[in-house]
Enzyme design. Structure first.
Site, PDB file in Angstrom:
ATOM      1  N   GLU A 712       0.885  -1.183   0.000  1.00  0.00           N
ATOM      2  CA  GLU A 712       0.000   0.000   0.000  1.00  0.00           C
ATOM      3  C   GLU A 712       0.902   1.206   0.000  1.00  0.00           C
ATOM      4  O   GLU A 712       1.670   1.401   0.938  1.00  0.00           O
ATOM      5  CB  GLU A 712      -0.850   0.040   1.275  1.00  0.00           C
ATOM      6  CG  GLU A 712      -1.599  -1.222   1.585  1.00  0.00           C
ATOM      7  CD  GLU A 712      -2.879  -1.322   0.789  1.00  0.00           C
ATOM      8  OE1 GLU A 712      -3.315  -0.283   0.254  1.00  0.00           O
ATOM      9  OE2 GLU A 712      -3.406  -2.436   0.688  1.00  0.00           O
ATOM     10  N   CYS A 746      -1.603   9.265   3.738  1.00  0.00           N
ATOM     11  CA  CYS A 746      -1.541   8.859   2.344  1.00  0.00           C
ATOM     12  C   CYS A 746      -2.763   9.362   1.597  1.00  0.00           C
ATOM     13  O   CYS A 746      -2.726   9.628   0.412  1.00  0.00           O
ATOM     14  CB  CYS A 746      -1.450   7.357   2.250  1.00  0.00           C
ATOM     15  SG  CYS A 746      -2.701   6.562   3.252  1.00  0.00           S
TER      16      CYS A 746
END
Ligand code: NAD
Length: 949
Positions: A712, A746
């Site tokens: 990720e 993020c």
């Protein structure tokens, strides 16, 4: 009103109308809202189409529509300004009706706007003083049982007086609001004028009451007898609030006014509290509210010697009840005041005047078209309230029905009731529900957090040993974790593992593989649930550690702990589902089973920015699926990693199954490279993720599998603000998305792609909002933005700020002093697609604003990036919203809301392109990545005989 779907479309259209600049845009939106709607009566439908089909038609219909809505607005808004409204107010006075002016305006998103509201209030009072000076006296309107009442009355909203108003920080909120309210109060005392504080969302109720009482207790205002506050009958707490107010007034010695209303935020409060999983503070039915209104009416009347009772209602029954209750209590007729909304319930207004009672109209003043939008927004927020008006005027029910006591059932009157009914259905006990975030409007919660911070403060600076540390680490030095807001403060030290420790740690973990993988899936799931319970027990403490180790403000830290709990509960439930063999096909004579088996040893490598939630998600997924785990938390948040292992050990995880290896990149590389590792679960930057993917794909001699790498990675997330966006929301949403946790998410917004027509206004408001943010140490409750994680991160952001200054136009740069690693938010405009600011992940509070000439270009720009993680859209155009759903290519798209804060189960999270490979975290497919799927097919037909299955 009879057609719900049409009504919502119409209200939404009126809401967007003031922001539409030209006639063709009005025509376009008209088509979007009503063109296809079957709900529109067909003549109107055809009429709209016909007139908007040509340019001339577009102009005519847009003009006509604006005029009509403007016309409609004059019914509900007394004027664009106090001066404009003066004739209407004078007319009311002549008819025996007093007023309370409500200044309409946009939401306050910055301190400049709060100053402006303060000045508008003061100016309004001054003008009202002039306007009303020549009015004839009225004994009815200017006197009650306690004496004189001013003819000037202004209603104010505290949320408009302070852009950072927040129940999490009562002290800071008090200071700021009081500073702006004092000059208004001074003026009100001089004139004299009445000042009534409106009650807003439930979350602000206690804060509003506190500020009101504290300010009116100050020496300068203690004698002021014309201060008022609204109380809402739909809140279950109101009776105790009213008693509290009465006790306080007794001490203060001078009366206040209490305006009792049903409450205007029923729908939004109901929805917000339900969304957050908090106990709903409002009555869930209209009859409950009505009954409470009557109880509160009696209570208020009981205290009429110190509280001036005002009844704000359009409900005939409530009015009649107030009148009867006052009479029964022997109050003189001028003791009670009735309030209604300007332009509404005219026949009731006339009746009250005719009865010789004091009537005051809550009178909106402001620009007509935008004002109409604000009013409609209130109506939209409050469909429940409209029901009485509807019954009375639209459906013309008989008096006997209208006067029925409120406990009587009201089948199917309200959308509200349906909303409640839908939620009242029983839910299976094992259904996953998100762990609610803490409601910091509650004093208990604030106190608990403050206590936890003190407790953790007392434990700073110690050496840590985790019960699950890998057994060998002797050579490693101490990792020192410091408070990024005060780097001289050591949070704790923990011994680092070295690459040389890896082989033994892997062997030790694998020694436990057989036992652990043989533990029934349900038992492993139970362990996760026990860990969740452990985290709940230590919730504030864990959040406090995050505040010190990673500089997360209270709410961010709290949300991270809640998310960690969610992962545990969610993956536990998923494993119970996946742990059972699944039969495939129904054909006789064959038995097909899909079963999942653990893979072996999993390396988990986590970042620091969600220091508990992200590692909890990856570690618990690997464990619950039956794997053994080598866990390397980020070297920038090793203590939170250690705390996770502590919680798991307390929940009963057998020693050895999970090995904690604190350390940095070299250690990570050794873990990824070890040939006995089967799965790498990584969350972090794109650079490291790609390296791990490359390294993971190499097969070492003797290695009998291909490593599975789940990675990720980062994002370069964009929010599109189109030309129909609600800027009140877009400014706040972009601001929180790019500055939340200092932009170190993020999911954070780092590009805003704004339609050129609204760009400058958007930038102006955003820049002012940036300058208004409370920035400071994370441990202070009022802090919205804390420090960067470390010096390296700050230096990187500063570099990008310099690049931005070369590439674009600096809109705002907030400088922050202090010893911590602080960087204030920075906004650049005129960023082009090729600029580094448009392409590279910065991971800090730097926003690149790009301009788009139309929506298609905005989507093109948004998609023109290597990443595809999150994205957002602020728009009130149904067509643009539909286009974004289809074409905005991101893993998680958010419409008309901030783009961070994905919830486990509800918004499974993860990106594609160079943002990541793997199934979404917090989604139903995540766990399968940690297992191998095997299918076993048995022919059950033997010697012509097959058993029943
Ligand atoms: P990072 O890549 O610097 O570090 C992540 C982890 O990898 C750390 O534990 C680090 O020690 C380790 N590491 C570093 N080099 C390594 C190597 N060569 N081999 C093995 N391990 C190595 O990232 P960070 O600064 O900790 O976190 C911020 C980044 O994470 C941002 O890019 C952010 O977008 C991303 N992130 C993504 C998600 C998501 O779900 N997609 C969530 C959070 C953070």
């Amino acid at each position: 009103m009879k057609d719900d779907a049409f009504k919502v479309q119409l209200f939404r259209f009126i809401d967007v109308l003031p922001s539409l600049r030209d006639d063709s845009q009005v025509a376009r939106l008209m088509e979007e809202y009503f063109g296809e709607s079957a709900a529109v009566a067909s003549p109107l439908h055809w009429g709209l189409r016909a007139v908007s089909a040509t340019r001339l038609g577009a102009r005519l219909s847009a003009k006509a529509l604006r005029r009509q809505i403007q016309q409609l607005a004059t019914t509900f808004i007394a004027g664009a300004s106090v001066v404009d409204a003066a004739p209407a107010l004078a007319r009311l006075w002549k008819e025996g009706r007093a007023f309370s002016v409500d200044l309409l305006g946009e939401a306050t998103v910055s301190e400049r706007e709060a100053d402006l509201y303060r000045d508008r209030c003061a100016e309004a009072l001054r003008l009202l003083g002039e306007v009303t000076a020549g009015w004839p006296p009225s004994s009815l309107l200017e006197r009650d049982h306690l004496g004189f009442i001013p003819r000037i009355n202004l209603s104010i909203k505290l949320s408009a007086l302070y852009s950072q108003l927040d129940a999490i920080d009562p002290e800071g909120s008090y200071r700021a609001v009081a500073a702006r309210l004092r000059p208004i109060l001074d003026l009100a005392m001089r004139l004299p004028a009445g000042l009534t504080v409106d009650m807003e969302q439930a979350e602000l109720k206690d804060l509003t009451l506190m500020i009101f009482m504290r300010l009116l207790s100050e020496d300068a205002y203690c004698a002021y007898p014309h201060g008022g506050i609204a109380l809402q009958a739909y809140l279950k707490d109101t009776a105790s609030d009213l008693r509290r107010l009465a006790d306080w007034v007794r001490q203060r010695g001078n009366p206040i006014t209490v305006r009792l209303v049903k409450g205007a935020y029923w729908d939004s409060d109901m929805i917000r509290y339900r969304q957050r999983g908090w106990p709903v503070p409002v009555f869930d039915s209209k009859t409950g509210t009505d009954a409470n209104y009557e109880a509160l009416t009696r209570l208020l009347i009981e205290h009429a010697s110190i509280l001036r009772p005002v009844f704000g209602t359009h409900n005939l029954r409530s009015l009649a009840h107030a009148e009867a209750a006052a009479r029964a209590a022997g109050l003189p007729t001028h003791a009670c005041e009735y309030q209604m909304i300007f332009g509404m319930a005219e026949p009731l207004q006339a009746a009250v005047v005719q009865l010789g009672r004091r009537l005051r109209l809550y009178t909106p003043v402001g620009e007509l078209l935008p004002g109409m939008a604000y009013l409609v927004r209130r109506l939209l927020e409050n469909t429940a309230n409209e029901s009485f008006l509807r019954k009375e005027y639209v459906e013309s029910r008989p008096l006997s029905v209208l006067l029925e006591p409120p406990r009587a059932a009201e089948p199917g009157v309200m959308r509200a009731d349906r909303l409640v009914a839908a939620h009242a259905e029983p839910v299976p006990a094992d259904r996953f529900r998100n762990e609610p975030h803490t409601d910091f409007a509650q004093r208990d919660a604030r106190d608990a957090m403050a206590r936890a911070i003190e407790l953790v403060k007392g434990r700073l600076g110690q050496d840590w040993i985790s019960p699950l540390s890998c057994a060998v680490q002797t050579a490693g030095s101490m990792l020192v974790s410091v408070d990024p807001g005060l780097p001289t403060r050591i949070v704790g030290r923990i011994r680092e593992a070295t690459p040389e420790d890896v082989p033994l740690a892997v062997r030790q973990a694998l020694d436990h593989f057989q036992d652990w993988s043989g533990t029934p899936p349900d038992a492993r799931a139970d362990l996760l649930c026990r860990a969740a319970t452990g985290m709940r027990r230590r919730r504030y403490e864990l959040a406090a550690w995050e505040i010190f180790e990673t500089g997360k403000p209270w709410r961010e830290a709290d949300a991270d702990v809640a998310e960690a709990i969610d992962f545990l509960e969610f993956y536990a439930r998923q494993m119970r589902r996946l742990g059972r063999p699944q039969r495939l096909g129904e054909e006789p004579g064959e038995l097909n089973h899909l079963v999942y088996a653990p893979r072996g040893a999993v390396t988990v490598i986590s970042p620091w920015n969600f220091p508990l939630a992200i590692p909890t998600g990856m570690v618990s997924a690997a464990l619950v699926t039956g794997n053994v785990v080598l866990f390397k938390p980020s070297e920038r948040a090793p203590l939170l990693g250690a705390l996770l292992t502590e919680v798991l050990a307390e929940a009963g995880l057998p020693r050895g199954v999970l090995q904690l290896l604190p350390g940095g990149p070299k250690l990570g590389e050794a873990l990824v490279g070890h040939p006995d590792i089967q799965v790498v679960a990584f969350t972090g930057s794109q650079r490291v993720g790609l390296e791990i993917l490359a390294q993971g794909s190499r097969v070492a001699p003797g290695q009998r599998w291909i490593k599975r790498v789940i990675a990720e990675m980062g994002g370069k997330n964009a929010i599109i603000v189109d030309d129909t966006a609600d800027l009140d929301e877009a400014v706040v949403g972009v601001l929180s998305s790019f500055t939340g946790y200092q932009g170190q998410k993020c999911s954070a917004c780092s590009r805003a792609i704004v339609h050129e027509a609204v760009q400058e206004l958007f930038l102006k408001r955003l820049a002012e909002a940036v300058m208004s943010l409370t920035i400071g140490p994370a441990e202070e409750p009022g802090t919205r933005m804390g420090p960067m994680i470390d010096d390296r991160a700050r230096a990187k952001v500063r570099d990008y700020i310099e690049i931005g200054k070369r590439e674009g136009r600096l809109v705002v740069e907030r400088r922050v002093e202090g010893t911590g690693y602080f960087v204030g938010p920075v906004v650049f405009a005129d960023i082009q697609a090729a600029h580094r600011l448009a392409r590279e992940e910065i991971f800090g509070p730097v926003l690149a604003v790009m301009s788009a000439k139309d929506f298609d270009e905005a989507i093109r720009l948004a998609n023109d990036t290597d990443y595809a993680l999150t994205g957002g859209l602020y728009s009130r155009s149904p067509v643009n919203i539909a286009k974004a759903r289809e074409r905005f290519d991101v893993g998680n798209l958010y419409i008309n809301r901030p783009i961070t804060g994905a919830l486990v189960g509800r918004q499974p999270f993860g990106g594609h392109r160079l943002s990541g490979v793997g199934a979404k975290a917090g989604g139903s497919e995540y766990l399968t990545q940690f297992m191998t799927a095997r299918v076993v097919s048995e022919n059950t037909l033997r010697r012509g005989f097959a058993p029943e299955e």
